[in-house]
Design a protein around this motif. Sequence first.
Motif, PDB file in Angstrom:
ATOM      1  N   GLY A 121       0.837  -1.194   0.000  1.00  0.00           N
ATOM      2  CA  GLY A 121       0.000   0.000   0.000  1.00  0.00           C
ATOM      3  C   GLY A 121       0.873   1.245   0.000  1.00  0.00           C
ATOM      4  O   GLY A 121       2.019   1.209   0.416  1.00  0.00           O
ATOM      5  N   MET A 122       0.340   2.339  -0.501  1.00  0.00           N
ATOM      6  CA  MET A 122       1.113   3.569  -0.551  1.00  0.00           C
ATOM      7  C   MET A 122       0.690   4.479   0.587  1.00  0.00           C
ATOM      8  O   MET A 122      -0.486   4.771   0.748  1.00  0.00           O
ATOM      9  CB  MET A 122       0.887   4.281  -1.883  1.00  0.00           C
ATOM     10  N   LEU A 123       1.655   4.900   1.390  1.00  0.00           N
ATOM     11  CA  LEU A 123       1.422   5.843   2.470  1.00  0.00           C
ATOM     12  C   LEU A 123       2.105   7.150   2.102  1.00  0.00           C
ATOM     13  O   LEU A 123       3.312   7.184   1.858  1.00  0.00           O
ATOM     14  CB  LEU A 123       1.970   5.314   3.799  1.00  0.00           C
ATOM     15  N   THR A 124       1.323   8.202   2.031  1.00  0.00           N
ATOM     16  CA  THR A 124       1.848   9.531   1.729  1.00  0.00           C
ATOM     17  C   THR A 124       1.611  10.423   2.930  1.00  0.00           C
ATOM     18  O   THR A 124       0.503  10.475   3.455  1.00  0.00           O
ATOM     19  CB  THR A 124       1.137  10.143   0.501  1.00  0.00           C
ATOM     20  N   MET A 125       2.664  11.094   3.354  1.00  0.00           N
ATOM     21  CA  MET A 125       2.541  12.051   4.449  1.00  0.00           C
ATOM     22  C   MET A 125       2.732  13.437   3.857  1.00  0.00           C
ATOM     23  O   MET A 125       3.724  13.695   3.177  1.00  0.00           O
ATOM     24  CB  MET A 125       3.571  11.754   5.533  1.00  0.00           C
ATOM     25  N   VAL A 126       1.766  14.310   4.087  1.00  0.00           N
ATOM     26  CA  VAL A 126       1.809  15.643   3.507  1.00  0.00           C
ATOM     27  C   VAL A 126       1.889  16.699   4.601  1.00  0.00           C
ATOM     28  O   VAL A 126       1.227  16.594   5.630  1.00  0.00           O
ATOM     29  CB  VAL A 126       0.592  15.888   2.583  1.00  0.00           C
ATOM     30  N   HIS A 127       2.753  17.675   4.368  1.00  0.00           N
ATOM     31  CA  HIS A 127       2.858  18.827   5.261  1.00  0.00           C
ATOM     32  C   HIS A 127       2.554  20.059   4.424  1.00  0.00           C
ATOM     33  O   HIS A 127       3.166  20.268   3.371  1.00  0.00           O
ATOM     34  CB  HIS A 127       4.265  18.937   5.857  1.00  0.00           C
ATOM     35  N   VAL A 128       1.599  20.857   4.882  1.00  0.00           N
ATOM     36  CA  VAL A 128       1.216  22.069   4.157  1.00  0.00           C
ATOM     37  C   VAL A 128       1.727  23.276   4.932  1.00  0.00           C
ATOM     38  O   VAL A 128       1.365  23.466   6.089  1.00  0.00           O
ATOM     39  CB  VAL A 128      -0.313  22.172   3.965  1.00  0.00           C
ATOM     40  N   GLN A 129       2.567  24.054   4.260  1.00  0.00           N
ATOM     41  CA  GLN A 129       3.076  25.290   4.859  1.00  0.00           C
ATOM     42  C   GLN A 129       2.181  26.438   4.432  1.00  0.00           C
ATOM     43  O   GLN A 129       1.892  26.583   3.246  1.00  0.00           O
ATOM     44  CB  GLN A 129       4.496  25.584   4.386  1.00  0.00           C
TER      45      GLN A 129
END
Length: 181
Positions: free
Chosen positions: A53-61
Amino acid sequence: MEETTDASAAMQQQPLMRMKVMVAIDDSEESFVALKWVLDNLYGIAGAVPEAGMLTMVHVQEPFQQYFFPAGPGPATFYGGAFTVVESVRKAKEEMAAALLARALQMCKDKMVKAETLIVEGDPKDKICELAEQMHIDLLVVGSRGLGKIKRAFLGSVSDYCAHHAVCPIVIVKPPKQHNK
């Protein structure tokens, strides 16, 4: 015999291990609680193949709002001082984002889960929903700070916004209750 709905039929065709999961990471401890929940409950399942499975972690500045104030007499001081401050703030924001995502990646590595990271700029609630749609995310996971009704009304809630605007299913992970009495 029980009828299967379209949603449950879709889940049967696409095993949990092949889901594209996105976790929103910010500087709050609640976002790391949400990541831990994902790692323990989705990737910690016996027999699951973490790399499937694909795990994407996103941080929005949030964009840096530039306000120029004279640092001294004359135009050279005004522009030179402002540029230095803007660059310092940008660099500090980049370093903070890198540190947050390094911590998140280490949590994934400890659970032997491969993950990717993404840093974008904009309004967090809008960008998270946009990315979930653009990337065809199957499950969005966000932490909840547990704001009361009044604070949520004035400050807004990223998790509340995502719950109403994301095009995919969303899990809002509440912070653990404190038992300090």
